[in-house]
Scaffold this motif. Structure first.
Motif: not given
Length: 294
Positions: A14-15, A17-40
């Motif tokens: 969601a983040e 897709v939302g980061g790309i559509l909204s142009g928000s780098l903060a959303l993309l960085s937060d998506s990385l945070h969530n992705f890394s934690d999911a993997l962890s």
């Protein structure tokens, strides 16, 4: 844990897709945070299952290092991607892009809600196991990160402060970088069989305080997994019957237990080693003092 993984992967998609559509780098960085934690969390779950397998002739130490290996790979990838995000944030500072504040806010709220559910799910079990506790803390930081993105989305909608988006990205990235680097350093120490934090000189004094012992030397200490510390040493004993040897070994094992050592190997000897330093072959300083055991 598995449900939390599913939620975090959903937030990630969601983040992104939302980061790309909204142009928000903060959303993309937060998506990385969530992705890394999911993997962890997923890696912790898998490693816990693998670690439960019985030892065998090929893996006499068992499979406890599976978790260490996975954590090392995850943290190494994480550090690399964070560096990329910091470069992108710098570009955004130099050339701000228009951001769809309402879309950014909506996606961030979804992430915040999902993270809160995950935190509540693991809260009750957070003290049962170190893997679960680690996952709980990761999800708690995810929640705080989502709060920061929500605040950023509101500020962008109200005041159109575009510089706030890369600023939040930098803040989140630096925090992730710190966490990732700490894990990377610790896992590398375990894989390189670095000595855990043990006071070798204090251990030497305590072993040599045993009446039957003349000298203790050639110390080796390493960790197989997060909680399993192995220790081996040479112990030179006084002239005594062989029947008393086990008593000396038992005393050494008992005193090492208070240092968190879980497995002890003691080699008893009598006037065998010419070199009787704490670390075999360790370089000496100019004043003749023993070098650091690490």
């Amino acid at each position: 844990m598995l449900f939390s993984v599913l939620l975090n992967f959903t937030i990630t998609v969601a983040e992104v897709v939302g980061g790309i559509l909204s142009g928000s780098l903060a959303l993309l960085s937060d998506s990385l945070h969530n992705f890394s934690d999911a993997l962890s969390i997923l890696a912790s779950y898998v490693a816990m299952r693998i670690g439960e397998r019985e030892r065998n002739e090929k893996y006499t130490f068992g499979y406890r290092r599976a978790e260490i290996l996975v954590a090392f790979v995850n943290s190494a990838i994480l550090v690399g991607v964070v560096v990329f995000l910091l470069v992108e944030a710098y570009k955004r500072f130099m050339n701000p892009n228009p951001i769809h504040g309402s879309l950014m806010l909506g996606v961030a709220l979804i992430g915040l809600f999902a993270n809160l559910i995950s935190v509540l799910l693991l809260h009750e079990h957070s003290h049962e196991n170190i893997n679960v506790r680690s996952a709980y803390l990761h999800l708690l930081t995810d929640t705080l990160s989502s709060v920061a993105v929500v605040i950023g989305g509101i500020a962008i909608m109200v005041w159109n402060v575009l510089w706030l988006d890369p600023l939040i990205t930098v803040a989140i990235s630096l925090y992730i970088l710190k966490e990732g680097f700490d894990i990377l350093r610790e896992t590398l120490e375990v894989l390189m069989e670095a000595s855990p934090e043990l006071d070798f000189e204090a251990i030497k004094r305590e072993i040599e305080s045993i009446p039957e012992v003349k000298n203790a030397h050639h110390f080796h200490a390493w960790r197989v997994g997060e909680k399993e510390t192995h220790f081996e040493c040479h112990v030179e004993v006084k002239d005594m019957p062989v029947s008393k040897a086990q008593e000396v070994i038992d005393k050494v094992e008992k005193l090492l237990g208070k240092y968190g050592v879980t497995h002890v190997t003691v080699q008893l000897e009598c006037d065998r080693c010419e070199e009787k330093d704490v670390i075999c072959g360790a370089e000496k300083t100019k004043n003749g003092a023993q070098g650091s055991p690490n």
